[in-house]
Design a protein around this motif. Structure first.
Motif, PDB file in Angstrom:
ATOM      1  N   LYS A  80      49.403  67.780  46.345  1.00  0.00           N
ATOM      2  CA  LYS A  80      49.214  67.400  47.744  1.00  0.00           C
ATOM      3  C   LYS A  80      47.925  66.582  47.849  1.00  0.00           C
ATOM      4  CE  LYS A  80      50.678  70.297  50.839  1.00  0.00           C
ATOM      5  NZ  LYS A  80      50.902  71.471  51.731  1.00  0.00           N
ATOM      6  N   THR A  81      48.084  65.310  48.192  1.00  0.00           N
ATOM      7  CA  THR A  81      46.965  64.379  48.052  1.00  0.00           C
ATOM      8  C   THR A  81      46.374  63.884  49.374  1.00  0.00           C
ATOM      9  OG1 THR A  81      48.501  62.508  47.947  1.00  0.00           O
ATOM     10  CG2 THR A  81      47.897  63.556  45.854  1.00  0.00           C
ATOM     11  N   GLU A  82      46.956  64.300  50.498  1.00  0.00           N
ATOM     12  CA  GLU A  82      46.447  63.825  51.785  1.00  0.00           C
ATOM     13  C   GLU A  82      45.071  64.430  52.082  1.00  0.00           C
ATOM     14  OE1 GLU A  82      47.925  61.554  53.691  1.00  0.00           O
ATOM     15  OE2 GLU A  82      49.572  61.403  52.233  1.00  0.00           O
ATOM     16  N   ASP A  83      44.281  63.707  52.849  1.00  0.00           N
ATOM     17  CA  ASP A  83      42.952  64.212  53.206  1.00  0.00           C
ATOM     18  C   ASP A  83      43.043  65.566  53.894  1.00  0.00           C
ATOM     19  OD1 ASP A  83      41.736  62.039  52.113  1.00  0.00           O
ATOM     20  OD2 ASP A  83      41.415  60.987  54.010  1.00  0.00           O
ATOM     21  N   ASN A  84      44.054  65.719  54.768  1.00  0.00           N
ATOM     22  CA  ASN A  84      44.204  67.002  55.465  1.00  0.00           C
ATOM     23  C   ASN A  84      44.459  68.153  54.493  1.00  0.00           C
ATOM     24  OD1 ASN A  84      43.768  65.948  57.986  1.00  0.00           O
ATOM     25  ND2 ASN A  84      45.958  65.650  58.444  1.00  0.00           N
ATOM     26  N   ASP A  85      45.185  67.873  53.392  1.00  0.00           N
ATOM     27  CA  ASP A  85      45.431  68.918  52.389  1.00  0.00           C
ATOM     28  C   ASP A  85      44.118  69.344  51.728  1.00  0.00           C
ATOM     29  OD1 ASP A  85      48.225  68.753  52.789  1.00  0.00           O
ATOM     30  OD2 ASP A  85      48.317  67.018  51.451  1.00  0.00           O
ATOM     31  N   LYS A  86      43.290  68.340  51.400  1.00  0.00           N
ATOM     32  CA  LYS A  86      42.009  68.649  50.749  1.00  0.00           C
ATOM     33  C   LYS A  86      41.097  69.431  51.690  1.00  0.00           C
ATOM     34  CE  LYS A  86      42.308  64.365  48.080  1.00  0.00           C
ATOM     35  NZ  LYS A  86      41.711  63.028  47.836  1.00  0.00           N
ATOM     36  N   ILE A  87      41.065  68.990  52.945  1.00  0.00           N
ATOM     37  CA  ILE A  87      40.222  69.688  53.926  1.00  0.00           C
ATOM     38  C   ILE A  87      40.691  71.131  54.097  1.00  0.00           C
ATOM     39  CG2 ILE A  87      39.595  69.764  56.368  1.00  0.00           C
ATOM     40  CD1 ILE A  87      39.754  66.656  56.291  1.00  0.00           C
ATOM     41  N   ASP A  95      36.231  75.587  46.241  1.00  0.00           N
ATOM     42  CA  ASP A  95      34.934  74.953  46.022  1.00  0.00           C
ATOM     43  C   ASP A  95      35.090  73.496  45.622  1.00  0.00           C
ATOM     44  OD1 ASP A  95      32.951  77.317  46.160  1.00  0.00           O
ATOM     45  OD2 ASP A  95      34.554  78.051  44.872  1.00  0.00           O
ATOM     46  N   ASP A  96      36.270  73.125  45.169  1.00  0.00           N
ATOM     47  CA  ASP A  96      36.525  71.740  44.761  1.00  0.00           C
ATOM     48  C   ASP A  96      38.033  71.512  44.837  1.00  0.00           C
ATOM     49  OD1 ASP A  96      36.173  69.185  43.863  1.00  0.00           O
ATOM     50  OD2 ASP A  96      35.240  69.741  41.960  1.00  0.00           O
ATOM     51  N   TYR A  97      38.439  70.242  44.813  1.00  0.00           N
ATOM     52  CA  TYR A  97      39.853  69.914  44.979  1.00  0.00           C
ATOM     53  C   TYR A  97      40.166  68.709  44.107  1.00  0.00           C
ATOM     54  CZ  TYR A  97      44.293  69.583  47.618  1.00  0.00           C
ATOM     55  OH  TYR A  97      45.617  69.583  48.001  1.00  0.00           O
ATOM     56  N   ILE A  98      41.101  68.880  43.174  1.00  0.00           N
ATOM     57  CA  ILE A  98      41.506  67.807  42.268  1.00  0.00           C
ATOM     58  C   ILE A  98      42.999  67.559  42.489  1.00  0.00           C
ATOM     59  CG2 ILE A  98      41.695  67.060  39.874  1.00  0.00           C
ATOM     60  CD1 ILE A  98      39.475  69.068  39.182  1.00  0.00           C
ATOM     61  N   THR A  99      43.383  66.289  42.574  1.00  0.00           N
ATOM     62  CA  THR A  99      44.791  65.976  42.812  1.00  0.00           C
ATOM     63  C   THR A  99      45.507  65.648  41.496  1.00  0.00           C
ATOM     64  OG1 THR A  99      44.232  63.649  43.226  1.00  0.00           O
ATOM     65  CG2 THR A  99      44.353  65.115  45.135  1.00  0.00           C
ATOM     66  N   LYS A 100      46.804  65.962  41.464  1.00  0.00           N
ATOM     67  CA  LYS A 100      47.669  65.621  40.334  1.00  0.00           C
ATOM     68  C   LYS A 100      48.266  64.228  40.558  1.00  0.00           C
ATOM     69  CE  LYS A 100      49.154  70.451  39.780  1.00  0.00           C
ATOM     70  NZ  LYS A 100      50.297  71.397  39.843  1.00  0.00           N
ATOM     71  N   PRO A 101      48.493  63.447  39.504  1.00  0.00           N
ATOM     72  CA  PRO A 101      48.122  63.732  38.108  1.00  0.00           C
ATOM     73  C   PRO A 101      46.613  63.659  37.929  1.00  0.00           C
ATOM     74  CG  PRO A 101      48.934  61.487  38.315  1.00  0.00           C
ATOM     75  CD  PRO A 101      49.140  62.130  39.657  1.00  0.00           C
ATOM     76  N   PHE A 102      46.123  64.381  36.931  1.00  0.00           N
ATOM     77  CA  PHE A 102      44.671  64.487  36.779  1.00  0.00           C
ATOM     78  C   PHE A 102      44.259  64.081  35.364  1.00  0.00           C
ATOM     79  CE2 PHE A 102      46.732  68.469  35.726  1.00  0.00           C
ATOM     80  CZ  PHE A 102      46.192  68.765  34.487  1.00  0.00           C
ATOM     81  N   ASN A 103      42.999  63.744  35.245  1.00  0.00           N
ATOM     82  CA  ASN A 103      42.398  63.466  33.946  1.00  0.00           C
ATOM     83  C   ASN A 103      41.780  64.769  33.436  1.00  0.00           C
ATOM     84  OD1 ASN A 103      40.646  62.823  31.830  1.00  0.00           O
ATOM     85  ND2 ASN A 103      40.167  60.815  32.687  1.00  0.00           N
ATOM     86  N   PRO A 104      42.244  65.304  32.300  1.00  0.00           N
ATOM     87  CA  PRO A 104      41.692  66.580  31.807  1.00  0.00           C
ATOM     88  C   PRO A 104      40.179  66.565  31.655  1.00  0.00           C
ATOM     89  CG  PRO A 104      43.631  65.960  30.545  1.00  0.00           C
ATOM     90  CD  PRO A 104      43.294  64.784  31.410  1.00  0.00           C
TER      91      PRO A 104
END
Length: 230
Positions: A80-87, A95-104
């Motif tokens: 879930k990559t929308e700003d509202n999802d992160k908020i 404490d932090d939010y990383i979106t998929k796909p991600f860099n390990p």
């Protein structure tokens, strides 16, 4: 240190496990929010990587439940990559939010950042056999010393010196006291021997060994580990 990875996609769990194990972390695995809560209740977990969308109980509800009793760092890992999802994630205890796909490698960097902040602020509860000051953590159960989350390789004698000093951080010990504790024999002309080991330890734990933050000399008396928590 133990990191709990919670994601219903087993490929992601296995990939992160591989990368994080290479960094020296111990890994616990869960595939739903309920499993994550159960593991946190019975295991010593220092950080959680939490998916948001999972069966049985999603990551947001699991995080809210964990936050009732625990302040360990939680990093959301979500498609879930929308700003509202992160908020939403950060508001509900992340404490932090990383979106998929991600860099390990980005995940590893953020894990280290969160652990460094957590340890430096003293958020990690003191356990029997665990000694910490600033970013320095010695876990005697695992015979392990870390600096800002990075494991430091010590010789047996170096480890004994650090255990001796960190178990009574802030207290000054003479060279003879340090020698007799680490070498387990009476001290005799031990100044150079101890000084050499102190120098080697500083090279491993200090950013600038010539201006040490942790392992300090008290001229004419001995050495101490600076206490940054009390």
């Amino acid at each position: 240190m133990s990191i709990l990875i919670c994601d219903d996609e087993k490929e992601i769990v296995e990939a992160l496990e591989l990368y994080l194990k290479n960094e020296g972390y111990e890994i616990l695995k869960a595939y739903s929010g309920k499993e994550a809560i159960a593991l946190v209740e019975k295991e010593a977990v220092q950080l959680i990587i939490m998916d948001v969308m999972m069966p049985e109980m999603d990551g947001l509800r699991a995080t809210m439940k964990i936050r009732e009793t625990n302040n360990i760092p939680i990093i959301f890992l979500s498609a879930k990559t929308e700003d509202n999802d992160k908020i939403m994630g950060l508001t509900m205890g992340g404490d932090d939010y990383i979106t998929k796909p991600f860099n390990p490698m980005e995940v590893i960097a953020r894990v280290k950042s969160q652990l460094r902040r957590y340890n430096t602020l003293g958020g990690c509860p003191e356990q029997v056999g665990t000694y910490r000051t600033g970013g320095l953590v010695l876990e005697d159960d695992y015979k392990r010393l870390t600096v800002d989350g990075e494991e430091v390789k010590l010789t047996p004698v170096e480890y004994k010196i650090m255990l001796f000093l960190m178990s009574e951080k802030g207290k000054v010990f003479s060279i003879d006291q340090i020698y007799e504790n680490a070498w387990e024999e009476p001290a005799y002309n031990s100044d150079n021997t101890v000084a050499v080991h102190i120098r080697r330890i500083r090279e491993k734990i200090e950013i600038n060994p010539k201006e040490p933050k942790y392992l300090k000399v008290v001229w004419g008396i001995g050495y101490k580990i600076e206490n940054y928590l009390d």
